[in-house]
Scaffold this motif. Structure first.
Motif, PDB file in Angstrom:
ATOM      1  N   UNK A 132       1.943  -1.009  17.254  1.00  0.00           N
ATOM      2  CA  UNK A 132       1.696  -0.066  16.433  1.00  0.00           C
ATOM      3  C   UNK A 132       3.047   0.425  15.584  1.00  0.00           C
ATOM      4  N   UNK A 133       3.966   0.447  16.488  1.00  0.00           N
ATOM      5  CA  UNK A 133       5.413   0.875  15.890  1.00  0.00           C
ATOM      6  C   UNK A 133       5.915  -0.402  14.806  1.00  0.00           C
ATOM      7  N   UNK A 134       5.564  -1.623  15.093  1.00  0.00           N
ATOM      8  CA  UNK A 134       5.791  -2.746  14.524  1.00  0.00           C
ATOM      9  C   UNK A 134       5.046  -2.676  13.059  1.00  0.00           C
ATOM     10  N   UNK A 135       3.916  -2.462  13.240  1.00  0.00           N
ATOM     11  CA  UNK A 135       2.731  -2.310  11.960  1.00  0.00           C
ATOM     12  C   UNK A 135       3.322  -1.253  11.241  1.00  0.00           C
ATOM     13  N   UNK A 136       3.674  -0.212  11.515  1.00  0.00           N
ATOM     14  CA  UNK A 136       4.396   0.981  10.804  1.00  0.00           C
ATOM     15  C   UNK A 136       5.665   0.602  10.054  1.00  0.00           C
ATOM     16  N   UNK A 137       6.437   0.099  10.804  1.00  0.00           N
ATOM     17  CA  UNK A 137       7.707  -0.376  10.191  1.00  0.00           C
ATOM     18  C   UNK A 137       7.561  -1.410   9.175  1.00  0.00           C
ATOM     19  N   UNK A 138       6.528  -2.408   9.240  1.00  0.00           N
ATOM     20  CA  UNK A 138       6.315  -3.661   8.216  1.00  0.00           C
ATOM     21  C   UNK A 138       5.733  -2.533   7.052  1.00  0.00           C
ATOM     22  N   UNK A 139       4.883  -1.850   7.394  1.00  0.00           N
ATOM     23  CA  UNK A 139       4.240  -1.008   6.213  1.00  0.00           C
ATOM     24  C   UNK A 139       5.287   0.027   5.224  1.00  0.00           C
ATOM     25  N   UNK A 140       6.153   0.391   6.198  1.00  0.00           N
ATOM     26  CA  UNK A 140       7.256   1.244   5.497  1.00  0.00           C
ATOM     27  C   UNK A 140       8.173   0.277   4.645  1.00  0.00           C
ATOM     28  N   UNK A 141       8.376  -0.819   5.027  1.00  0.00           N
ATOM     29  CA  UNK A 141       8.996  -1.688   4.200  1.00  0.00           C
ATOM     30  C   UNK A 141       8.447  -2.295   2.949  1.00  0.00           C
ATOM     31  N   UNK A 142       7.114  -2.463   3.157  1.00  0.00           N
ATOM     32  CA  UNK A 142       6.182  -2.756   2.015  1.00  0.00           C
ATOM     33  C   UNK A 142       6.148  -1.846   0.873  1.00  0.00           C
ATOM     34  N   UNK A 143       6.098  -0.619   1.553  1.00  0.00           N
ATOM     35  CA  UNK A 143       5.783   0.664   0.458  1.00  0.00           C
ATOM     36  C   UNK A 143       6.913   0.901  -0.247  1.00  0.00           C
TER      37      UNK A 143
END
Length: 201
Positions: A132-143
């Motif tokens: 979950x943390x990795x998915x959030x981190x990838x999402x933050x980078x994309x945003x």
């Protein structure tokens, strides 16, 4: 958009160097631990200065030893996802994601649905699983609306189920995104499954 990277750097007794050319999709930098893969990402991101060579994304030089160009990291517009997610522990998942977007909420709901993290938005980073943390981190980078994405061992230290969750997110990025992605891994199966181009180091 494409990568054009030719860099060398001496770190202690090691000479780190590589040549990377690639367009949209995933270019995998593959090799054993300690080979200098993360150092290459840091040079592309501007966190480490090469001794020689150049880093170009699209038509823009981010670094060029010959002409003295060396853009600061904050001016390179890179989305960098580190091995550890590096979420801000004092911010909720929603606030972590909005930090990446500069507090612009547009796109947050769509991304949260795509990455299956909408149910996590009001939770704290300490309560998240590794996947979950990795998915959030990838999402933050994309945003942050990056020009390119750097992924440093995004599947390391995850159990099989969590690895598959994150793997599917990365595959989705590869198949849908138009931005170039440079990903580091020491796992051959990951490189073969995700990479459209594999460069050994």
């Amino acid at each position: 958009m494409s990568f054009d990277i030719l860099i060398e750097k001496r770190r202690g007794d090691a000479q780190i160097g590589c040549r990377i050319e690639g367009g949209a999709g995933i270019t995998v930098l593959f090799g054993p631990s300690g080979a200098g893969k993360t150092s290459v990402l840091d040079m592309v991101a501007g966190l480490l200065t090469p001794d020689t060579g150049h880093v170009r994304v699209g038509c823009e030089a981010l670094f060029d030893a010959a002409t003295g160009v060396n853009l600061a990291p904050e001016h390179r517009n890179a989305g960098y996802v580190f091995q550890d997610a590096r979420l801000f522990p004092h911010l909720s998942v929603r606030a972590n994601l909005l930090y990446g977007s500069g507090d612009d909420p547009s796109g947050l709901d769509d991304l949260a649905a795509r990455f299956d993290i909408a149910h996590l938005l009001d939770r704290w980073p300490r309560s998240l699983s590794g996947g979950e943390a990795r998915r959030v981190a990838i999402g933050r980078a994309l945003l942050s609306k990056p020009r390119f994405l750097l992924l440093d061992e995004p599947l390391s230290s995850l159990d099989r189920a969590r690895r598959e969750e994150v793997m599917q997110v990365i595959e989705q990025l590869r198949d849908e995104a138009v931005l170039p992605i440079l990903m580091v891994t020491h796992d051959h199966a990951e490189a073969e499954r995700l990479g459209q181009r594999i460069i050994e180091i």
